[in-house]
Design a protein around this motif. Structure first.
Motif, short mmCIF file in Angstrom:
data_model
loop_
_atom_site.label_atom_id
_atom_site.label_comp_id
_atom_site.label_asym_id
_atom_site.label_seq_id
_atom_site.Cartn_x
_atom_site.Cartn_y
_atom_site.Cartn_z
N THR A 1 54.31 18.57 35.79
CA THR A 1 53.58 18.19 35.23
C THR A 1 52.73 18.95 34.78
N PHE B 1 54.67 8.36 40.02
CA PHE B 1 54.51 9.38 41.16
C PHE B 1 53.59 9.41 40.99
N ASP C 1 51.91 12.00 37.91
CA ASP C 1 52.54 11.02 37.02
C ASP C 1 50.70 10.55 36.76
N ASP D 1 60.11 10.25 32.22
CA ASP D 1 60.13 11.46 33.61
C ASP D 1 60.89 11.23 34.35
N HIS E 1 64.28 12.14 38.97
CA HIS E 1 64.99 11.33 39.83
C HIS E 1 65.67 11.58 39.20
N TYR F 1 63.94 21.52 40.64
CA TYR F 1 63.74 21.44 42.16
C TYR F 1 64.93 20.64 43.26
N LYS F 2 64.89 19.40 43.03
CA LYS F 2 65.49 18.34 43.81
C LYS F 2 66.95 18.11 43.01
C1 LIG Z 1 58.53 11.00 39.67
C2 LIG Z 1 57.39 12.45 39.25
N1 LIG Z 1 57.20 13.22 39.03
C3 LIG Z 1 56.36 14.69 38.63
C4 LIG Z 1 55.98 14.80 40.48
C5 LIG Z 1 55.49 16.36 40.33
O1 LIG Z 1 56.06 17.03 40.18
P1 LIG Z 1 55.27 18.80 39.86
O2 LIG Z 1 54.74 19.21 41.12
O3 LIG Z 1 56.65 19.68 39.40
O4 LIG Z 1 54.56 18.91 38.32
C6 LIG Z 1 57.48 14.56 40.68
C7 LIG Z 1 57.39 15.70 42.27
O5 LIG Z 1 57.94 15.41 42.94
C8 LIG Z 1 57.72 13.95 40.93
O6 LIG Z 1 59.01 13.28 41.71
#
Ligand SMILES: Cc1ncc(COP(=O)(O)O)c(C=O)c1O
Length: 425
Positions: free
Chosen positions: A111, A138, A141, A223, A226, A248-249
Motif C-alpha cells: 500500500t 481490495f 487499494d 496491483d 495476487h 507474502y502470498k
Molecule cells: C489486492 C491487494 N491489495 C493490497 C493489499 C494490502 O497489502 P499490504 O497490507 O501489504 O499493503 C492486499 C493484501 O492482501 C491485497 O490482496
C-alpha cells in the motif's frame, strides 16, 4: 498438460499424477503445517500467506551472523554486503514480472508503494481526473485511491469509476472494460486494476487493458498482489506504466515481507515527475555526500525512501531462489493442471448449494478458485480448517482455495474436494 490429461475422480489418479509430477521435489523445500492428526495439512492459502521455504532460516542466519560479527561493517564487508543487498533480489524478481532490472525495486509494503506511485503518476487535471478500479477492489487499494482523490480535491463519488460484472454475472467482461475506456477515456487519469482480483480470482487481460487505456491517454497500472508468482506477467513488453505487489502470498516471502514496485523504463528518467523522496532514492554515487538536494537515481530505485529491511529481503531471496530453480513456465503449467483438477472434482458434485465464480478459462485465472456458497459457508470453512484443510473465507459468501504449484499436490486437491463435498452434502 491440462489439455492432454484426462482427469479422473479417484484418489488413485491423484496419487499417480503426484508420482509423475516433475515439480513434486519442490514440496520438500517448504515447511508444511501439521493437521491435528499429525499428518501434513492441506494448505490451500498460498493466495493469502505462502508457506515458509526451508532455506529461509539459513539465509536470515547469514545476515544475523554478519550483524553479530561485523555490525555496521557488514554494509560493505558482509558476505552479501548490505549496501547493494536489494539488488540480489532484482534479477529474479524482474524475471517473474517480465521486467528489466532498472524497472524493479523491492521496498516498503504494497500500500505504501501504491501511494508513492500515485504521487508521481496520478496527475489529475480539471478534465482528466478519474481513477478506474474493480468494483470489488481490495479494501486497502480502495482506501488508498479514495484518499488520493480527496487529497487532490476530488469527490470519490464522482471521480472513482468502478468496473462491475453485468447483472447475474460474477466476473468483469473484457469488452465492458474496453467500452468504459472508450466512453469515459478523456476524463480518466489512471486505470488501476488488480492483475488477479482477490475475491473472484479473475485474471485480467493486462496487455489489452494497457493498450486500451493508453489509446485514451490514461496511465495504466496493476496491483499484482495476487498475480506475482502466480500468473504470467510481462510488464515491460505490455508497456504498463507502474505496478506494485506484495511478496507474502505466492512469492512466499513471509508475513509483512518487503514489497515490489515496477516503473516502466520509459519513466526511468522522468525527473519532472513529482515524487516523495527519501535518502535511499538518491543517486547512489553521491548519496553519502549528504548534500542538501535530492537527486533521484534512475529507474525504480529512485522511488526508494529508506535503507532496506535486510532480514525481510533475506527471506524473500531464499524463496526467489526456489522460483528460479523451478521456473515460472513450468510452475504455470502445473498450476493450470492443478486448478483444472480442482474444478473438475468440484464439478462432479451437481449441487445448487455452491458455484464456482472464477472464470472457467485457464487464461482468465491463476491458481485460485472462488466458490460461492449459498448458506453456511463460513462454518464449512471452519470445519475444514479444524481438520487441517486450510482455505479461507471472504464475506459475504466466498470460500477461496488456491493450490500452489510449488508445494501443493494432486492428493491435496483430492482431499479438499472430497471433504468439501461431504460437508456441503
Ligand atoms: C489486492 C491487494 N491489495 C493490497 C493489499 C494490502 O497489502 P499490504 O497490507 O501489504 O499493503 C492486499 C493484501 O492482501 C491485497 O490482496
Amino acid at each position: 498438460m491440462a489439455a492432454t490429461v484426462q482427469y479422473d475422480a479417484s484418489g488413485a489418479f491423484a496419487a499417480e499424477m503426484d508420482a509423475c509430477d516433475p515439480l513434486a521435489i519442490f514440496r520438500e523445500r517448504f515447511h508444511i503445517p501439521r493437521a491435528p492428526d499429525g499428518s501434513d495439512a492441506v494448505y490451500l492459502c498460498g493466495h493469502s500467506l505462502g508457506l515458509q521455504p526451508r532455506n529461509v532460516r539459513e539465509y536470515i542466519e547469514q545476515e544475523l551472523h554478519d550483524w553479530e560479527k561485523l555490525a555496521v561493517e557488514a554494509h560493505f564487508r558482509g558476505r552479501n554486503p548490505w549496501m547493494p543487498y536489494h539488488r540480489l533480489l532484482t534479477e529474479s524478481m524482474a524475471a517473474l514480472v517480465g521486467a528489466r532490472p532498472i524497472e524493479v525495486v523491492m521496498m516498503n509494503s504494497l500500500t505504501v508503494n501504491l501511494h508513492l506511485m500515485m504521487v508521481s503518476f496520478y496527475r489529475p487535471t480539471a478534465q482528466r481526473f478519474k481513477i478506474v478500479v474493480e468494483g470489488d477492489v481490495f479494501p486497502s487499494d480502495r482506501y488508498a485511491v479514495k484518499s488520493q482523490l480527496r487529497y487532490h480535491g476530488f469527490d470519490p463519488q464522482h471521480a472513482l469509476v468502478r468496473l462491475t460484472p453485468r447483472p447475474g454475472e460474477t466476473t468483469i467482461r473484457q469488452e465492458d472494460i474496453e467500452a468504459l475506456l472508450e466512453r469515459e477515456g478523456p476524463s480518466i487519469a489512471l486505470v488501476m486494476l488488480g492483475g488477479v482480483n482477490y475475491a473472484t480470482g479473475q485474471l485480467f487481460d493486462m496487455p489489452a487493458i494497457t493498450r486500451a487505456g493508453h489509446a485514451q491517454g490514461c496511465v495504466v497500472a496493476f496491483d499484482l498482489a495476487h498475480a506475482a508468482g502466480n500468473a504470467p506477467v510481462q510488464l515491460h513488453d505490455w508497456d504498463v506504466d507502474f505496478a506494485v505487489w506484495c511478496s507474502y502470498k505466492y512469492l512466499n516471502g513471509g508475513p509483512g515481507c518487503v514489497a515490489g514496485c515496477f516503473v516502466h523504463e520509459r519513466h526511468a528518467r522522468a525527473w519532472e515527475l513529482p515524487r516523495f523522496a527519501g535518502w535511499w532514492g538518491h543517486e547512489e554515487e553521491t548519496r553519502f555526500r549528504m548534500g542538501p538536494d535530492f537527486h533521484p537515481a534512475p529507474g525504480a530505485e529512485g522511488w526508494q525512501l529508506s535503507n532496506p529491511p535486510i532480514l525481510s529481503m533475506a527471506s524473500l531471496r531464499a524463496s526467489l531462489d526456489i522460483f528460479t530453480n523451478a521456473g515460472m513456465d513450468r510452475l504455470r503449467e502445473k498450476s493450470i493442471s492443478l486448478t483444472g483438477y480442482l474444478e473438475f472434482l468440484l464439478n462432479q458434485q451437481a449441487s445448487s448449494k455452491f458455484s464456482i465464480i472464477t472464470p472457467r478459462e485457464a487464461e482468465r485465472r491463476g491458481a485460485q478458485l472462488s466458490i460461492r456458497i449459498a448458506n453456511g459457508g463460513r462454518s464449512i470453512v471452519e470445519r475444514l480448517n479444524a481438520e487441517g484443510i486450510l482455505c479461507d473465507w471472504r464475506e459475504p459468501d466466498i470460500l477461496r482455495a488456491a493450490p500452489a504449484p510449488l508445494y501443493n499436490t494432486y492428493s491435496d486437491v483430492h482431499r479438499f474436494a472430497e471433504r468439501f463435498a461431504a460437508m456441503v452434502r
